[in-house]
Design a protein around this motif. Structure first.
Motif, PDB file in Angstrom:
ATOM      1  N   GLU A  36     -70.283 -33.628  -3.670  1.00  0.00           N
ATOM      2  CA  GLU A  36     -70.355 -32.584  -4.707  1.00  0.00           C
ATOM      3  C   GLU A  36     -70.293 -33.204  -6.102  1.00  0.00           C
ATOM      4  O   GLU A  36     -71.020 -32.786  -7.002  1.00  0.00           O
ATOM      5  N   GLN A  38     -71.304 -36.197  -6.911  1.00  0.00           N
ATOM      6  CA  GLN A  38     -72.593 -36.841  -7.139  1.00  0.00           C
ATOM      7  C   GLN A  38     -73.663 -35.815  -7.496  1.00  0.00           C
ATOM      8  O   GLN A  38     -74.497 -36.056  -8.369  1.00  0.00           O
ATOM      9  N   ILE A  39     -73.642 -34.676  -6.836  1.00  0.00           N
ATOM     10  CA  ILE A  39     -74.605 -33.610  -7.142  1.00  0.00           C
ATOM     11  C   ILE A  39     -74.444 -33.165  -8.591  1.00  0.00           C
ATOM     12  O   ILE A  39     -75.433 -33.014  -9.316  1.00  0.00           O
ATOM     13  N   LEU A  40     -73.213 -32.953  -9.026  1.00  0.00           N
ATOM     14  CA  LEU A  40     -72.975 -32.537 -10.415  1.00  0.00           C
ATOM     15  C   LEU A  40     -73.473 -33.594 -11.392  1.00  0.00           C
ATOM     16  O   LEU A  40     -74.084 -33.266 -12.419  1.00  0.00           O
ATOM     17  N   THR A  41     -73.220 -34.857 -11.088  1.00  0.00           N
ATOM     18  CA  THR A  41     -73.682 -35.948 -11.959  1.00  0.00           C
ATOM     19  C   THR A  41     -75.205 -35.963 -12.030  1.00  0.00           C
ATOM     20  O   THR A  41     -75.782 -36.075 -13.117  1.00  0.00           O
ATOM     21  N   PHE A  42     -75.864 -35.843 -10.883  1.00  0.00           N
ATOM     22  CA  PHE A  42     -77.324 -35.848 -10.866  1.00  0.00           C
ATOM     23  C   PHE A  42     -77.894 -34.634 -11.597  1.00  0.00           C
ATOM     24  O   PHE A  42     -78.907 -34.739 -12.291  1.00  0.00           O
ATOM     25  N   GLU A  43     -77.251 -33.481 -11.465  1.00  0.00           N
ATOM     26  CA  GLU A  43     -77.727 -32.294 -12.166  1.00  0.00           C
ATOM     27  C   GLU A  43     -77.646 -32.491 -13.678  1.00  0.00           C
ATOM     28  O   GLU A  43     -78.553 -32.093 -14.411  1.00  0.00           O
ATOM     29  N   LYS A  44     -76.579 -33.129 -14.155  1.00  0.00           N
ATOM     30  CA  LYS A  44     -76.467 -33.427 -15.581  1.00  0.00           C
ATOM     31  C   LYS A  44     -77.556 -34.394 -16.021  1.00  0.00           C
ATOM     32  O   LYS A  44     -78.141 -34.238 -17.093  1.00  0.00           O
ATOM     33  N   GLN A  45     -77.831 -35.395 -15.182  1.00  0.00           N
ATOM     34  CA  GLN A  45     -78.883 -36.356 -15.510  1.00  0.00           C
ATOM     35  C   GLN A  45     -80.249 -35.681 -15.553  1.00  0.00           C
ATOM     36  O   GLN A  45     -81.073 -35.994 -16.411  1.00  0.00           O
ATOM     37  N   ILE A  46     -80.483 -34.751 -14.630  1.00  0.00           N
ATOM     38  CA  ILE A  46     -81.751 -34.023 -14.605  1.00  0.00           C
ATOM     39  C   ILE A  46     -81.917 -33.212 -15.886  1.00  0.00           C
ATOM     40  O   ILE A  46     -82.995 -33.201 -16.494  1.00  0.00           O
ATOM     41  N   VAL A  47     -80.856 -32.536 -16.320  1.00  0.00           N
ATOM     42  CA  VAL A  47     -80.926 -31.751 -17.562  1.00  0.00           C
ATOM     43  C   VAL A  47     -81.256 -32.660 -18.736  1.00  0.00           C
ATOM     44  O   VAL A  47     -82.115 -32.355 -19.559  1.00  0.00           O
ATOM     45  N   ARG A  50     -84.865 -33.775 -18.598  1.00  0.00           N
ATOM     46  CA  ARG A  50     -85.772 -32.685 -18.992  1.00  0.00           C
ATOM     47  C   ARG A  50     -85.767 -32.504 -20.501  1.00  0.00           C
ATOM     48  O   ARG A  50     -86.817 -32.255 -21.101  1.00  0.00           O
TER      49      ARG A  50
END
Length: 95
Positions: A36, A38-47, A50
């Motif tokens: 979880e 790691q998912i949050l970290t990747f979501e921040k990186q995706i934002v 973008r």
């Protein structure tokens, strides 16, 4: 149903099974937390990526506008032609 034995003790094998299951449970819960995070970290990186991409697309649009303006100015001065960006030589285009 069997009678419950009070003040009984598990056999070493039973105790080992209980401890093994507890350990596996705790490890699995821990790994879920890691996943979880790691998912949050990747979501921040995706934002961020973008946002970076949006800025680059605006930069590209500005560059294209400047290029179009420069081409129009050069065509006014030199007419239609192909420009060699290395040498600056203009080859007229037959119309």
């Amino acid at each position: 149903m069997g009678k419950i034995k009070y003040m009984s003790q598990l056999t070493p094998e039973e105790l080992s099974s209980v401890k093994d299951l507890q350990s596996k449970y705790n490890q699995t819960v821990f790994e879920i937390g890691v996943a979880e995070t790691q998912i949050l970290t990747f979501e921040k990186q995706i934002v961020k990526l973008r946002d970076d991409k949006a800025g680059l697309l605006k930069d590209l649009e500005t560059i294209e506008q400047k290029e179009a303006a420069l081409v129009a100015t050069l065509q006014t001065v030199y007419g239609n032609g192909a420009i060699n960006p290395e040498s600056g030589e203009i080859t007229p285009v037959q119309q």
